[in-house]
Design a protein around this motif. Sequence first.
Motif, PDB file in Angstrom:
ATOM      1  N   PHE A   1       7.557  10.695   5.988  1.00  0.00           N
ATOM      2  CA  PHE A   1       7.753   9.304   6.420  1.00  0.00           C
ATOM      3  C   PHE A   1       7.219   9.068   7.848  1.00  0.00           C
ATOM      4  CE2 PHE A   1      11.077   9.428   3.095  1.00  0.00           C
ATOM      5  CZ  PHE A   1      10.700   8.306   2.370  1.00  0.00           C
ATOM      6  N   HIS A   2       6.597   7.910   7.979  1.00  0.00           N
ATOM      7  CA  HIS A   2       6.161   7.476   9.295  1.00  0.00           C
ATOM      8  C   HIS A   2       7.325   6.765   9.969  1.00  0.00           C
ATOM      9  CE1 HIS A   2       1.868   8.280   8.694  1.00  0.00           C
ATOM     10  NE2 HIS A   2       2.124   8.015   7.434  1.00  0.00           N
TER      11      HIS A   2
ATOM     12  N   SER B   1       5.240   6.800  14.631  1.00  0.00           N
ATOM     13  CA  SER B   1       3.795   6.705  14.788  1.00  0.00           C
ATOM     14  C   SER B   1       3.161   6.380  13.444  1.00  0.00           C
ATOM     15  CB  SER B   1       3.243   8.041  15.320  1.00  0.00           C
ATOM     16  OG  SER B   1       1.961   8.328  14.782  1.00  0.00           O
ATOM     17  N   ALA B   2       2.096   5.574  13.479  1.00  0.00           N
ATOM     18  CA  ALA B   2       1.431   5.227  12.233  1.00  0.00           C
ATOM     19  C   ALA B   2       0.570   6.380  11.750  1.00  0.00           C
ATOM     20  CB  ALA B   2       0.582   3.970  12.421  1.00  0.00           C
TER      21      ALA B   2
ATOM     22  N   GLU C   1       3.334  11.698  10.524  1.00  0.00           N
ATOM     23  CA  GLU C   1       4.672  11.595   9.962  1.00  0.00           C
ATOM     24  C   GLU C   1       5.638  12.439  10.800  1.00  0.00           C
ATOM     25  OE1 GLU C   1       4.226  11.709   5.325  1.00  0.00           O
ATOM     26  OE2 GLU C   1       2.377  12.429   6.232  1.00  0.00           O
TER      27      GLU C   1
ATOM     28  N   TYR D   1      -8.366  16.651   6.831  1.00  0.00           N
ATOM     29  CA  TYR D   1      -9.109  15.834   5.873  1.00  0.00           C
ATOM     30  C   TYR D   1      -9.130  14.375   6.325  1.00  0.00           C
ATOM     31  CZ  TYR D   1     -10.195  13.328   1.575  1.00  0.00           C
ATOM     32  OH  TYR D   1     -10.754  12.475   0.660  1.00  0.00           O
TER      33      TYR D   1
ATOM     34  N   ALA E   1     -13.363   6.488   5.589  1.00  0.00           N
ATOM     35  CA  ALA E   1     -11.996   6.223   5.124  1.00  0.00           C
ATOM     36  C   ALA E   1     -11.920   4.807   4.572  1.00  0.00           C
ATOM     37  CB  ALA E   1     -11.023   6.393   6.275  1.00  0.00           C
ATOM     38  N   PRO E   2     -11.294   4.644   3.390  1.00  0.00           N
ATOM     39  CA  PRO E   2     -11.159   3.281   2.858  1.00  0.00           C
ATOM     40  C   PRO E   2     -10.246   2.456   3.762  1.00  0.00           C
ATOM     41  CG  PRO E   2      -9.951   4.863   1.493  1.00  0.00           C
ATOM     42  CD  PRO E   2     -10.703   5.649   2.515  1.00  0.00           C
ATOM     43  N   VAL E   3     -10.509   1.181   3.815  1.00  0.00           N
ATOM     44  CA  VAL E   3      -9.731   0.279   4.663  1.00  0.00           C
ATOM     45  C   VAL E   3      -8.505  -0.187   3.873  1.00  0.00           C
ATOM     46  CG1 VAL E   3      -9.799  -1.864   5.972  1.00  0.00           C
ATOM     47  CG2 VAL E   3     -11.889  -0.493   5.657  1.00  0.00           C
ATOM     48  N   PRO E   4      -7.301  -0.104   4.458  1.00  0.00           N
ATOM     49  CA  PRO E   4      -6.127  -0.614   3.741  1.00  0.00           C
ATOM     50  C   PRO E   4      -6.297  -2.091   3.420  1.00  0.00           C
ATOM     51  CG  PRO E   4      -5.459   0.662   5.662  1.00  0.00           C
ATOM     52  CD  PRO E   4      -6.947   0.493   5.746  1.00  0.00           C
ATOM     53  N   GLU E   5      -5.792  -2.496   2.252  1.00  0.00           N
ATOM     54  CA  GLU E   5      -5.970  -3.862   1.766  1.00  0.00           C
ATOM     55  C   GLU E   5      -5.521  -4.907   2.794  1.00  0.00           C
ATOM     56  OE1 GLU E   5      -4.269  -4.641  -2.155  1.00  0.00           O
ATOM     57  OE2 GLU E   5      -3.798  -6.695  -1.530  1.00  0.00           O
ATOM     58  N   LYS E   6      -4.375  -4.647   3.399  1.00  0.00           N
ATOM     59  CA  LYS E   6      -3.812  -5.604   4.350  1.00  0.00           C
ATOM     60  C   LYS E   6      -4.793  -5.859   5.497  1.00  0.00           C
ATOM     61  CE  LYS E   6       0.845  -6.252   6.171  1.00  0.00           C
ATOM     62  NZ  LYS E   6       2.116  -5.562   6.454  1.00  0.00           N
TER      63      LYS E   6
ATOM     64  N   ALA F   1      -8.020  -5.162   5.450  1.00  0.00           N
ATOM     65  CA  ALA F   1      -9.267  -5.751   4.940  1.00  0.00           C
ATOM     66  C   ALA F   1      -9.125  -7.257   4.845  1.00  0.00           C
ATOM     67  CB  ALA F   1      -9.591  -5.162   3.568  1.00  0.00           C
ATOM     68  N   ARG F   2      -7.924  -7.702   4.345  1.00  0.00           N
ATOM     69  CA  ARG F   2      -7.717  -9.128   4.198  1.00  0.00           C
ATOM     70  C   ARG F   2      -7.614  -9.834   5.544  1.00  0.00           C
ATOM     71  NH1 ARG F   2      -3.293 -10.935   0.555  1.00  0.00           N
ATOM     72  NH2 ARG F   2      -2.570  -8.795   0.326  1.00  0.00           N
TER      73      ARG F   2
END
Lengths: 692, 692
Positions: free
Chosen positions: B331-332, B335-336, B339, B669, B679-684, B686-687
């Motif tokens: 769990f975070h 820190s983002a 964990e 990794y 790294a893929p961008v989180p949806e939030k 990206a929006r």
Amino acid sequence: MTQVTGPAAVDVERPEDGITPPSRLDTEALGERLLGRWADKRRLARRLAGQPELARIDGQTMAEHRERVSAQLKYLVDTGSVHYAFPERLGGEDNHGGNIAGFEELVIADPSLQIKAGVQWGLFGAAVLHLGTKEHHDKWLPAIMSLEVPGAFAMTETGHGSDVASIATTATFDPDTEEFVISTPHRAAWKDYLGNAAKDGLAAVVFAKLITRGVDHGVHAFYVPIRDAERNFLPGVGGEDDGLKGGLNGIDNGRLHFDGVRIPRSNLLDRYGQVHPDGRYTSPIASPGRRFFTMLGTLVQGRVSLDGAAVAASKVALAISVKYATERRQFHAGSALEEEVLLDYQRHQRRLLTRLATTYAAAFAHEELLEKFDGVFSGAHDTDGDRQDLETLAAALKPLSTWHALDTLQECREACGGAGFLAENRFTSLRADLDVYATFEGDNNVLLQLVAKRLLADYAKEFRNADFGALARWVASQAADATLHRTGLRQVAQTFADTGSVRKSATYLKDEDTQRQLLTDRVSSMVRDIAADLKRASRLPQSEAAALFNSRQHDLIEAAKAHAELLQWEAFTRALPSIDDGDTRQIMTWVRDLFGLGLVEKNLAWYLMHGRLSAQRAKTLGDYIHRLLLRLRPFAQDLVDAFGYGPEHLRAPIASGAERRRQEEAAAYAAALRAEGTAPVPEKQARAGAGG
Amino acid sequence: MTQVTGPAAVDVERPEDGITPPSRLDTEALGERLLGRWADKRRLARRLAGQPELARIDGQTMAEHRERVSAQLKYLVDTGSVHYAFPERLGGEDNHGGNIAGFEELVIADPSLQIKAGVQWGLFGAAVLHLGTKEHHDKWLPAIMSLEVPGAFAMTETGHGSDVASIATTATFDPDTEEFVISTPHRAAWKDYLGNAAKDGLAAVVFAKLITRGVDHGVHAFYVPIRDAERNFLPGVGGEDDGLKGGLNGIDNGRLHFDGVRIPRSNLLDRYGQVHPDGRYTSPIASPGRRFFTMLGTLVQGRVSLDGAAVAASKVALAISVKYATERRQFHAGSALEEEVLLDYQRHQRRLLTRLATTYAAAFAHEELLEKFDGVFSGAHDTDGDRQDLETLAAALKPLSTWHALDTLQECREACGGAGFLAENRFTSLRADLDVYATFEGDNNVLLQLVAKRLLADYAKEFRNADFGALARWVASQAADATLHRTGLRQVAQTFADTGSVRKSATYLKDEDTQRQLLTDRVSSMVRDIAADLKRASRLPQSEAAALFNSRQHDLIEAAKAHAELLQWEAFTRALPSIDDGDTRQIMTWVRDLFGLGLVEKNLAWYLMHGRLSAQRAKTLGDYIHRLLLRLRPFAQDLVDAFGYGPEHLRAPIASGAERRRQEEAAAYAAALRAEGTAPVPEKQARAGAGG
């Protein structure tokens, strides 16, 4: 009703209560009440669970046990016992509550059977049902229902258990081939602890982060074939066996990893999130967070059924140990001739009857949970609020009941001494199997934290829209409250009210409203205190806010526990009026009081520290609990008989009457010697006779 | 020393204490201190216990496990590891303390091995040693020591466990042939749960009522051959296998019964009671009751060694789970990016570190028990009083440590989640094996009752010879005490003394004398209250007296527990000055405070009800405990390292550093993806970027 003898029988009924002591418990009617709304399904499941074909065989090797349980799953299919929750058009009944009510009874046959069935139909199948759409149902459910395709529920990874949002397996969409590419980037991302993964599984519902057009849309579920008909891994899929576990060894838990495994676009279970041929992502739920929790929420039935299974196992343990405790005699106390029956000892009553009371409370609470679950999943009561309430309720009750089962199994084991340690008497193997119930489908501590956060959120909501007047009144009442407690004025008031009378104090304690007020007050005060402390968090940097939150983590979890206990107490109390027979209702009211006052006793320090109980009243609590134990003692056997489990379910030689037969044989032998005059004279007596 | 990160690291040291925070723990010196007086024997035994030949193999069938343990026993003989307690002239060392110190470490290899060795040399052999005379030693001990004659300790019967005085097997002297005739009159009198009885045993020490000339002289021990060299039962002897148990399946527990089995007169182990050729009975101890307890008392080493083994198992469990808790992240929070480490969570600290403190207390108390045991059995301090003290001490400590081990193993299992449930990580199998420690060699509840009776007897003795003045003063002081408490004057005084200062309150609580006074006061007050209530018993008929006694049984056992906890606290406190290094002593003082205040917190309701603590002080207790946890957090790994168990003892993959490697691989990794920009961008995000 059992005849009461021995020292504990003194003072069973005191006239002071002004009631006629109840003379009998209507075991049958109470049993019917416990069977609940889905009594028919429960009865069917119990009939199944009592069949020798489904009973656990102790001492099997892991390989033998796995094979046996796999075969038993087929038997469940053949007898049509596991399809109730599936759609009618596919041969099910759309009966969600009934499905769980029956399913959880399987724990009595063998917890491995219950959980392996749960993996196949409750997790793997339910994921396709709830996260997939009609096309998926038609395509995959028939083979899942028939067990033609055994499958794994591949959510947990070695690196992440309760924190599902952080799993690292990826499903990247490739628009060129319209496929998802499933990958495990590192060892921590291996799927782990999955039933059906080590041996039987031909497919899996794999939870992975859905990535398309370079965007990570969070965790979604994918249907992934993993083995061919000869049970060899398909290309790119690998795995290993988790090996021997502390229990549940009839299940082939294992690990899975994926190296660029390609599946068609249509294998995304896309009820809550769709990927179009061009890679565009759409979802009926805009917020990624809410979408994630909605998806996970559809899988709440695992927690619901663990709650019920834990209650069932507690019932079995108590049925065995109470029976033994009413027959076994040990130590001379009240008579030189006859030894005391175990359950006449106060300590033994404390050990077993308090847990019996908690088991009843957990059973009534579980029935309400089932109702709530059925309401949501049948669509009868399926608002967002209903779903959140259901999740919170499940997260509150499952920790309590699973910990209670472990505690009860252990106490019952010890209460039966060496005999309790023999595998044939059930306690040890049930305990070994149920151990993991405390951490799977959500770690108990983590679940309680979720409950606590919900309590805090509700508390905040109450004041979010409050006008200044309401807030001011609240602050004032809080201050008054604090003053009242700090100066101990409330305690002094209680002390004067009782003027030293134990009876007045008991009258106070056994009052339903008193119990409710004490239990409710504790929850709300704890939440209020924590909330007041955490208010500052919103103004702090993340790491400091986290530290502040962490400094109250223990209290938060305790508050959640208190809340869950209150829910159990309320469910028990709500159940009482539905018991028609007056005597039975009176006895069950004592059981409820024993539960409620047991909670107060457990948290007595809190009540004293916060001025809710005077020292004087608190001091009478233990005595009153002991008086309740004495009152319940004559009905102990009836109270476990009402659970409705027969010898085919208990399957424990010590609960078979063998102990009573041994006692009778020994007593007859001693009597015969005395009659013949051939009994040896004790040395002390001989010497006294010789003038020594 | 472990680097502390995450939210829990805030506020580790507060300047208010006016001390320089300790910077390091001297693991080696502390470890040496823990090894105690018989460090050499412990080291030797640990070397043995770390050898693969002696390690338990999970998943063996009962038959395989039994065979393996039998072979391991021979290995112990060959390595000369199990003869320390036997006479020098027979190849032993007359070293009683050292023998137990070594023996109890075998639990780390496999509890079955420990207990099977205990049956052979600690029970069967020790009975011959302590209840027999030189002739018996010469005749039987060599073959017992060499394992040429494996034997059973046939005391417990199906019908009687902890109540040994009530066993029903008889040994009737026949003067015509100068033989004893051993008989089992009925099924309840079968000897039961005996190690070595199902398969390996060639002989047994059988406890039976000695009857000669028509007089029953009570329980005595007899050496009885039971099987021939081909392992067939001798004429008149029968038995059966107890079958699978909840644990300890490397031991062949079984039942025995005797049908007129004749043994020579000289087979009576007659140190405390002799039968002459003409059937005359003599004994150096006139009172049959005292004789019985003297004979049983010689067998106290079983309880002593279970106490030590339970401590050892707790240490292993904590060493594994603390190591994992310092590596595992979940769990975070603060820190983002990273964990949190499990052990930085307050709840996790509560779960593990409080049990770590109790384990230290139990370890120091056990060392004192060993000293006492050695004093008695070496003859250095062997008065009647010494023996009684030893028995009371063993009866007090064994229940606490065995229950603590079960609780610790379970909490550690849960604290490691699914990984904790895998057999390879040790918790579940150790727990299954140690389960029965709570009821064998004396049921824990029964033992605590013995302790309570001793406390009551001592209390009565104090006043037996008191003159009227002393008694009057006592009554007066009691009355004053009651008034003080009822009116809450003491509490009010404390409240004013603190005037709301948490710091003053903490200063009070961490004071050694405060802790001692609180703990001591509770024991003596509980005993005094119960004694006052039970005074009337002597004037009542037996059954009513028994009922009165029974009405306080729960309180009695609680008082005994409180006494035992005080003994542990005192042993811990006595050990502190012997720790030379100042920093280490400071850290260990915190550990002791955590233990002591944990006891106060557990029984806080009592302290509040009886006016020993004000509500205000009580409220600061939780916070102070949490502060202690934060202070100890950096030394958690050192504190388990000091136990001195290496990887060859822990043998748990999760404590091997594998978790850290997995975390590092996953972090690397993620870092690589970030560095590559893939790294893929989180949806939030990206929006948000798309102006959504």
